[in-house]
Design a protein around this motif. Sequence first.
Motif, mmCIF file in Angstrom:
data_model
loop_
_atom_site.group_PDB
_atom_site.id
_atom_site.type_symbol
_atom_site.label_atom_id
_atom_site.label_comp_id
_atom_site.label_asym_id
_atom_site.label_seq_id
_atom_site.Cartn_x
_atom_site.Cartn_y
_atom_site.Cartn_z
ATOM 1 N N ILE A 195 49.426 44.043 87.241
ATOM 2 C CA ILE A 195 48.918 43.449 88.238
ATOM 3 C C ILE A 195 47.977 43.350 88.336
ATOM 4 O O ILE A 195 47.368 42.691 88.763
ATOM 5 N N ASP A 196 46.849 44.978 87.817
ATOM 6 C CA ASP A 196 46.092 44.719 87.910
ATOM 7 C C ASP A 196 45.472 43.660 86.860
ATOM 8 O O ASP A 196 44.046 43.522 86.867
ATOM 9 N N THR A 197 46.284 43.481 85.360
ATOM 10 C CA THR A 197 45.107 42.533 84.598
ATOM 11 C C THR A 197 45.346 41.204 85.364
ATOM 12 O O THR A 197 44.518 40.515 85.154
ATOM 13 N N VAL A 198 46.447 40.860 85.751
ATOM 14 C CA VAL A 198 46.495 39.401 86.500
ATOM 15 C C VAL A 198 44.852 39.585 88.046
ATOM 16 O O VAL A 198 43.979 38.434 87.704
ATOM 17 N N ARG A 199 44.970 40.399 88.443
ATOM 18 C CA ARG A 199 43.937 40.076 89.319
ATOM 19 C C ARG A 199 42.815 40.138 88.973
ATOM 20 O O ARG A 199 41.494 39.936 88.724
ATOM 21 N N ALA A 200 42.562 41.423 87.160
ATOM 22 C CA ALA A 200 40.991 40.927 87.291
ATOM 23 C C ALA A 200 41.178 39.682 85.965
ATOM 24 O O ALA A 200 39.694 39.325 86.406
ATOM 25 N N TRP A 201 42.350 38.771 86.001
ATOM 26 C CA TRP A 201 41.778 37.318 85.356
ATOM 27 C C TRP A 201 41.527 36.853 86.521
ATOM 28 O O TRP A 201 40.547 35.482 86.354
ATOM 29 N N ASP B 191 34.540 51.206 76.246
ATOM 30 C CA ASP B 191 33.716 49.509 76.627
ATOM 31 C C ASP B 191 35.067 48.744 75.965
ATOM 32 O O ASP B 191 34.854 47.941 76.472
ATOM 33 N N SER B 192 35.677 49.457 75.282
ATOM 34 C CA SER B 192 37.415 48.947 74.874
ATOM 35 C C SER B 192 38.195 49.130 76.219
ATOM 36 O O SER B 192 38.409 47.636 76.867
ATOM 37 N N MET B 193 38.176 49.823 76.428
ATOM 38 C CA MET B 193 39.531 49.926 77.472
ATOM 39 C C MET B 193 38.636 49.789 79.069
ATOM 40 O O MET B 193 39.873 49.291 79.500
ATOM 41 N N PHE B 194 38.082 49.591 79.182
ATOM 42 C CA PHE B 194 37.460 48.405 80.435
ATOM 43 C C PHE B 194 37.146 47.062 80.896
ATOM 44 O O PHE B 194 36.995 46.766 81.394
ATOM 45 N N ALA B 195 37.405 46.825 79.538
ATOM 46 C CA ALA B 195 37.562 44.932 79.239
ATOM 47 C C ALA B 195 38.461 44.338 79.693
ATOM 48 O O ALA B 195 39.559 45.162 79.763
#
Length: 978
Positions: free
Chosen positions: A660-666, A489-493
């Motif tokens: 990049i994954d983080t910005v895309r998730a945002w 739950d924390s890891m994929f949030a």
Amino acid sequence: MQSPLTFPALHASHAGIWMATPDGQVRTVGKGDAVGRAAETPMVMLNAPLVAQRLGYAELSGLDVLELFAFVHPARFVVPTAKGLANVLGITPRQQPVTVINSSVTLNSFQGLSPSTLETKTLKQVQGDGSGNGDGDGGGNGTEDGDGNGDGGGVNRNAGVWNDEEVPHLLLSATEKLLATLADPVWPEREGAWDSAQALMRVRWPWANIVLRHLAKPEKPERWLFARLPEWEETAPRTPPRVVTLNPDAVQAQLASLVGNGAETRQGQRDFAQAAARIFAPRARKGEPNMVLAEAGTGIGKTLGYLAPASLWARNADGAVWISTFTKALQRQLVREARRIYPDPESFKQKVVVRKGRENYLCLLNLEDALQGGFAGRAATLAHLVARWAAYSSDGDMIGGDLPGWLPTLFRRNGSTALTDRRGECIYAGCPHYKKCFIERAARASVQADIVIANHALMMVNAARGRDEVSRPTRIIFDEGHHLFDAADSMFAAALTGQETVEMRRWVIGPEGKARGRRRGLAARLADVASYDEEGGLAIEMARIAAEALPGDGWLGRVAEGVPSGPVERLLHAIRTMVFARDESNLAESGYGLETELADPPPAVVDAVADTQVALEALARPLTLLGTRLEAMIADPPDWLDGGARARVEGAMASLGWRIDTVRAWISMLARAVGPVDADFVDWLAIDRFEGRDMDIGMHRHWLDPMKPVAEIVLKPSHGVLATSATLRSGGDWPNAEARTGAVHLDHPAEHFSATSPFDYAAQAEVLIVTDIKRGDMAALAGAYAALIGASGGGALGLFTAIRRLRSTYARIADRLARDGLPLYAQHIDPIDTGTLVDIFRDDPHASLLGTDALRDGVDVPGASLRLVVMEQVPWPRPDILHRARRLSYGGTDYDDRIIRAKLAQAFGRLIRSAGDKGHFVLLSSAVPSRLLTAFPAGTSIRRVTLEQAVAAIKSGLSPVTNIRQDDANTLQEGNPI
Ligand code: SF4
């Protein structure tokens, strides 16, 4: 060279304050006197921040004997209490009475008075008669007139407990012993001490002068940390494991050899080992791992039960088995147990590796920066003590390894996190310490190891962002499997918040304004790439410009005052306004976090979302382009890209991919904010607050079922997975275990196995539900805790669901209990890390510990130190937005009940850890629905009682254990692991 110690010692507990002079006089003093004296004269004390807290004084400097210990014996374990220090240094209590002068004597008249002129008290000689210091005189030094409660509140010398009055003497003795060690010719930690003391002198460490007076200058220069550390060796990649089938007899023989000493293995443990062995069978189809779910009650011996087939398979197949835990306590236990497989220390080192997230390890480059002026004041002192530890550390793990957990807290954690690589700024082969780096060494060792001990979070990070496909885990054992859901739950949030975006800005741009240190932005880290590849260089520059749209330092103030700067800060301001407007919890009044659903946002939020999307797209584009340029460089390497540079570019690609994954998730979260609902996710807006102050603001997204990505990323690519726990079904049944471990998302069904605990809970434990404490009555709650802890003579673990109630209870009862010789410690209050609090609790059978969630499942204290668990109320789930969404999807009240039963079972599980343990579990609640009581093991006696009856039951104790089940009666011996 040596000189007699001329400093006084100061000790403060909840029961009072004591000072000793080097000539042996001890006196009680008031808080004001103690603070005044400490400001005038350096005093020897134990854990200065804790003493400061007891004195109600924010900053207290002195000669902290724990700091001296960390210098003399770096990487050596000690429980940071008087008793712990005495034990490790071999100091025994004095046999003569200690003369105590009462506080009516002024400080100025203290020295030089003859004992005959003083009002004195004589400590009762307790050794041998078993009576204790009783309830004392209430004035703080309670040393007379034991009340005869013997094994309850009384202090028993044989247990090595020191009376408060004796502690100042002990501190002086410990100091003398440690200083004498500096002159000992066989002192094992001598190398590097002289240089270190010189450096500590330059940063004004209070002990430096004294240490240098006792330390001889070495005849020839000694090896300094960076020369002393060994280099890791590059090895060939490991070949894939052979296909082998484990013979059941061989598994049993391996188990018998691990249990050892001719001890019989138990049937439950034998069955468990056989079930665990099934994950090592050859896989039938790609994407369909052999998965076994095994619930094994406490006492089955599941650690050795799975280590037996795992070690056998690793040897026969020449492959690695990854064992993942949730708590550090189990990791430590696993390390101990794995020594049975490889008794030879050298093979153990090669075959068993502990892996943790990189943020756990000391970064040598950050340390070097700190030592060379990057840190100032107390942080610089900590850096030098950490450097001394690093030279003797087995693995460089700063959190849960051999760095004493209490060391950073002595410095109020000032600087300790900056010594690790928390922000992914590692420069890999570009680092001068690359070949000695602790992180790189652990990563390489795990490739060749048979058993890799990791944690759930690292397993998931590795699977999601691992750099190396070949070394990915394929045989995995998840112990403490009931925590997989929470870890996932924390890891994929995802969180688009002020703090997260500030971090991103720093990662791209580097330090701005007056920021110090070596931390560098993307341009500086990839300068050679930029000068070689024009397009790559342009991408870096575009990313830098785009990152200026992200919040910078001071954003919280600007957002709160309504003067945001840039599109993201404008969004945060609009979110803050919306959350305050829509919150219905009234938690704003109590100063804690607020949240609201992301539904029907007002125009201010919609507009700010659009602008933020544009800003984030402008950042994602150049970062993605840079990633492609780096990939091209690896595929078609230029001449200058030697092995080291290549490793650095690959490292940069890994951390770039994560950003990049983080910005895309945002960006995708923002699309959801103004677009259609995605049923797989739960989104909300929140303001994190602490004591009335905003800490962070933003938008949050969690998977409704985080085991979906786990099944895809972790489970399906593997060949065999065992998920095990004493409470795997978590208060439900197998479908619940399937859901909480991700097995429900596999095409091939998981096998189930269960074995009940061999403990006789009917004789070993009793559950008391106290029905006459009114909910919300803080005074009654505190009174109940004091009465229960008093009745058991300490040894109590108090569990709370709210920090506010924990603080209130602690404030009301700590002094009272201390006067009865029952020390009370508390998470969130004492300036001590949680691991050390548990060590202190374990070490003193009269101590009690209060805490919240981390203690409900992270305390492994077998034996007499834990004989009472008190829960303040039924652990109802917090009714937040995420919980509401899951409750709706997964069964309403049944879902709540499963969570509560799981929490009760975990808390109860702290009580009985071995066959000889006995104790009470008390739940303070007037209304506990009977349907929740199946949380407790079958056969456990459960009674609804008044507080008075509970106190009487605890005082009278449980009858001796007589009913160990026949199968286990002759094998449940001390040392047989659980
Ligand atoms: S290689 Fe990276 S983590 Fe290791 S010491 Fe160097 S910068 Fe730090």
